[in-house]
Motif scaffolding. Structure first.
Motif, mmCIF file in Angstrom:
data_model
loop_
_atom_site.group_PDB
_atom_site.id
_atom_site.type_symbol
_atom_site.label_atom_id
_atom_site.label_comp_id
_atom_site.label_asym_id
_atom_site.label_seq_id
_atom_site.Cartn_x
_atom_site.Cartn_y
_atom_site.Cartn_z
ATOM 1 N N LYS A 120 35.265 85.174 58.762
ATOM 2 C CA LYS A 120 33.924 85.621 58.394
ATOM 3 C C LYS A 120 33.016 84.425 58.099
ATOM 4 C CE LYS A 120 34.881 90.064 58.396
ATOM 5 N NZ LYS A 120 36.203 90.019 59.027
ATOM 6 N N PRO A 121 31.700 84.575 58.339
ATOM 7 C CA PRO A 121 30.752 83.508 57.978
ATOM 8 C C PRO A 121 30.841 83.179 56.492
ATOM 9 C CG PRO A 121 29.699 85.125 59.388
ATOM 10 C CD PRO A 121 31.036 85.706 59.016
ATOM 11 N N ILE A 122 30.711 81.901 56.187
ATOM 12 C CA ILE A 122 30.839 81.433 54.804
ATOM 13 C C ILE A 122 29.560 81.695 54.029
ATOM 14 C CG2 ILE A 122 31.031 79.352 53.379
ATOM 15 C CD1 ILE A 122 33.004 78.272 55.412
ATOM 16 N N ILE A 123 29.720 82.249 52.836
ATOM 17 C CA ILE A 123 28.608 82.427 51.901
ATOM 18 C C ILE A 123 28.839 81.467 50.741
ATOM 19 C CG2 ILE A 123 27.402 84.019 50.371
ATOM 20 C CD1 ILE A 123 28.325 86.292 52.198
ATOM 21 N N SER A 124 27.965 80.484 50.577
ATOM 22 C CA SER A 124 28.141 79.471 49.541
ATOM 23 C C SER A 124 26.781 78.970 49.078
ATOM 24 C CB SER A 124 28.972 78.298 50.071
ATOM 25 O OG SER A 124 29.037 77.253 49.129
ATOM 26 N N GLU A 125 26.673 78.740 47.776
ATOM 27 C CA GLU A 125 25.455 78.181 47.185
ATOM 28 C C GLU A 125 25.548 76.663 47.040
ATOM 29 O OE1 GLU A 125 22.757 79.988 46.625
ATOM 30 O OE2 GLU A 125 23.864 81.713 47.413
ATOM 31 N N LEU A 126 26.557 76.063 47.657
ATOM 32 C CA LEU A 126 26.785 74.630 47.499
ATOM 33 C C LEU A 126 25.616 73.805 48.039
ATOM 34 C CD1 LEU A 126 28.749 72.247 46.858
ATOM 35 C CD2 LEU A 126 29.514 72.421 49.227
ATOM 36 N N HIS A 127 25.204 72.803 47.269
ATOM 37 C CA HIS A 127 24.240 71.796 47.716
ATOM 38 C C HIS A 127 24.778 70.421 47.359
ATOM 39 C CE1 HIS A 127 21.565 75.299 47.873
ATOM 40 N NE2 HIS A 127 20.875 74.602 48.759
ATOM 41 N N LEU A 128 24.631 69.482 48.276
ATOM 42 C CA LEU A 128 25.129 68.119 48.088
ATOM 43 C C LEU A 128 23.986 67.127 48.221
ATOM 44 C CD1 LEU A 128 28.334 68.046 50.335
ATOM 45 C CD2 LEU A 128 28.305 67.936 47.850
ATOM 46 N N HIS A 129 24.052 66.077 47.425
ATOM 47 C CA HIS A 129 23.128 64.963 47.631
ATOM 48 C C HIS A 129 23.793 63.969 48.566
ATOM 49 C CE1 HIS A 129 20.483 61.515 46.762
ATOM 50 N NE2 HIS A 129 19.604 62.435 46.407
ATOM 51 N N VAL A 130 22.994 63.287 49.351
ATOM 52 C CA VAL A 130 23.557 62.338 50.314
ATOM 53 C C VAL A 130 24.414 61.275 49.621
ATOM 54 C CG1 VAL A 130 21.801 62.672 52.081
ATOM 55 C CG2 VAL A 130 21.418 60.982 50.273
ATOM 56 N N THR A 131 24.089 60.919 48.381
ATOM 57 C CA THR A 131 24.889 59.915 47.677
ATOM 58 C C THR A 131 26.311 60.421 47.422
ATOM 59 O OG1 THR A 131 24.023 60.692 45.552
ATOM 60 C CG2 THR A 131 22.908 58.814 46.584
ATOM 61 N N GLU A 132 26.471 61.739 47.225
ATOM 62 C CA GLU A 132 27.811 62.312 47.061
ATOM 63 C C GLU A 132 28.604 62.190 48.353
ATOM 64 O OE1 GLU A 132 28.126 66.024 44.445
ATOM 65 O OE2 GLU A 132 26.052 66.112 45.158
ATOM 66 N N ILE A 133 27.925 62.384 49.475
ATOM 67 C CA ILE A 133 28.600 62.264 50.771
ATOM 68 C C ILE A 133 29.055 60.825 50.999
ATOM 69 C CG2 ILE A 133 28.269 62.414 53.267
ATOM 70 C CD1 ILE A 133 26.440 64.792 52.770
ATOM 71 N N PHE A 134 28.186 59.861 50.706
ATOM 72 C CA PHE A 134 28.567 58.458 50.857
ATOM 73 C C PHE A 134 29.753 58.130 49.956
ATOM 74 C CE2 PHE A 134 23.830 57.688 51.811
ATOM 75 C CZ PHE A 134 24.017 57.932 53.168
ATOM 76 N N SER A 135 29.733 58.659 48.725
ATOM 77 C CA SER A 135 30.818 58.394 47.780
ATOM 78 C C SER A 135 32.132 58.984 48.269
ATOM 79 C CB SER A 135 30.458 58.972 46.408
ATOM 80 O OG SER A 135 31.529 58.830 45.505
ATOM 81 N N LEU A 136 32.088 60.218 48.778
ATOM 82 C CA LEU A 136 33.296 60.861 49.282
ATOM 83 C C LEU A 136 33.849 60.121 50.489
ATOM 84 C CD1 LEU A 136 32.228 64.619 49.058
ATOM 85 C CD2 LEU A 136 34.038 63.522 47.737
ATOM 86 N N ARG A 137 32.970 59.738 51.412
ATOM 87 C CA ARG A 137 33.405 59.024 52.604
ATOM 88 C C ARG A 137 34.064 57.692 52.225
ATOM 89 N NH1 ARG A 137 35.402 60.261 56.868
ATOM 90 N NH2 ARG A 137 36.841 58.642 56.250
ATOM 91 N N SER A 138 33.478 56.987 51.272
ATOM 92 C CA SER A 138 34.017 55.707 50.831
ATOM 93 C C SER A 138 35.381 55.881 50.163
ATOM 94 C CB SER A 138 33.032 55.038 49.868
ATOM 95 O OG SER A 138 33.555 53.838 49.366
ATOM 96 N N GLU A 139 35.514 56.913 49.322
ATOM 97 C CA GLU A 139 36.780 57.130 48.625
ATOM 98 C C GLU A 139 37.876 57.559 49.602
ATOM 99 O OE1 GLU A 139 39.663 57.515 45.604
ATOM 100 O OE2 GLU A 139 37.801 56.370 45.808
#
Length: 260
Positions: A120-139
């Motif tokens: 089923k299509p995902i229903i989510s209220e999640l929002h990310l800041h680009v800095t979180e993405i950079f941090s996750l990618r680095s880790e």
């Protein structure tokens, strides 16, 4: 370690030739039996095999929780794994038997294989800041010890609020994701506010596995395919590709990503 092996190689640099020790990633064939019936042979890195097998069964729509698997055994010498389930599984009718190769996964003729049609299509209220993405990618890159040592492994991480809470490596990119799925089942994790951080190409298979698990965001350092993006649009999955350094491409559901 079970995931790597030290070998002797001949190394050549310009006119210099010498023997040196080097490290290669381990790869093995594991044949999975479910309720004593042979299901599939997976080519994988022989670590976290319980997570791999349970995650694979979940991805195929055969179990919905870890509690449905009552037993797991693995015989290293024979390369055989056994899973027992509470409820019978009609493998012949509900599973298109495939040989899983480390290089390309199963490949799909269409989205609506019998085991995919209930996603089923995902229903989510999640929002990310680009800095979180950079941090996750680095880790995730920092934790990629097997890739750093061998250059021959894919990594999959589960992110939450800018931190990596689970990380697995494998010679097969789909296997790494199945290990994430198995870990979520075993630890009763709600993936609805999490992110998948991935080292490999985002194919249709990866989007389907991620959507079944309920993860709304895929972050990869590599590229997506056109079918993957079509499915991501249908299933409300945000796909971020070429996430390297301080750059990224947002392909679908970009409203989940904040820059301000």
């Amino acid at each position: 370690m079970n995931d790597r092996k030290i070998i002797t190689v001949e190394k050549i640099s310009e006119s210099r030739r010498e023997f040196q020790e080097d490290v290669v990633v381990c790869e093995t064939a594991v044949t999975l039996y479910v309720n004593e019936v042979e299901m599939v042979t997976m080519i994988c890195t022989p670590t976290h095999l319980r997570e791999l097998c349970l995650g694979f069964l979940f991805a195929e729509g055969m179990i919905a929780s870890a509690g449905e698997a009552t037993a797991f055994e693995y015989n290293k010498n024979d390369g055989l794994a056994w899973v027992e389930t509470k409820n019978p599984i009609n493998i012949k009718n509900n599973f298109l038997k495939r040989h899983i190769a480390s290089c390309c996964g199963r490949g799909r003729a269409s989205f609506y294989f019998i085991n995919d049609s209930d996603i089923k299509p995902i229903i989510s209220e999640l929002h990310l800041h680009v800095t979180e993405i950079f941090s996750l990618r680095s880790e995730a890159e920092r934790r990629s010890e097997l890739f750093t040592a061998t250059g021959g492994a894919h990594g999959a991480a589960l992110g939450c609020k800018g931190d990596v809470i689970a990380f697995f490596e494998d010679v097969g990119r789909h296997n790494a994701l199945d290990k994430i799925a198995g870990w979520c089942l075993l630890h009763d994790i709600n993936p609805g506010d999490k992110q998948l951080v991935f080292s490999g190409r985002v194919s249709s298979e990866i989007v389907l596995k991620t959507a079944r698990l309920g993860i709304p965001v895929i972050i990869s350092r590599s590229a997506p395919t056109d079918l993957a993006l079509e499915l991501a649009g249908q299933l409300n999955v945000t796909v971020v590709g070429f996430a390297r350094g301080n750059r990224m491409n947002i392909y679908t559901m970009g409203e989940r990503i904040n820059c301000q």
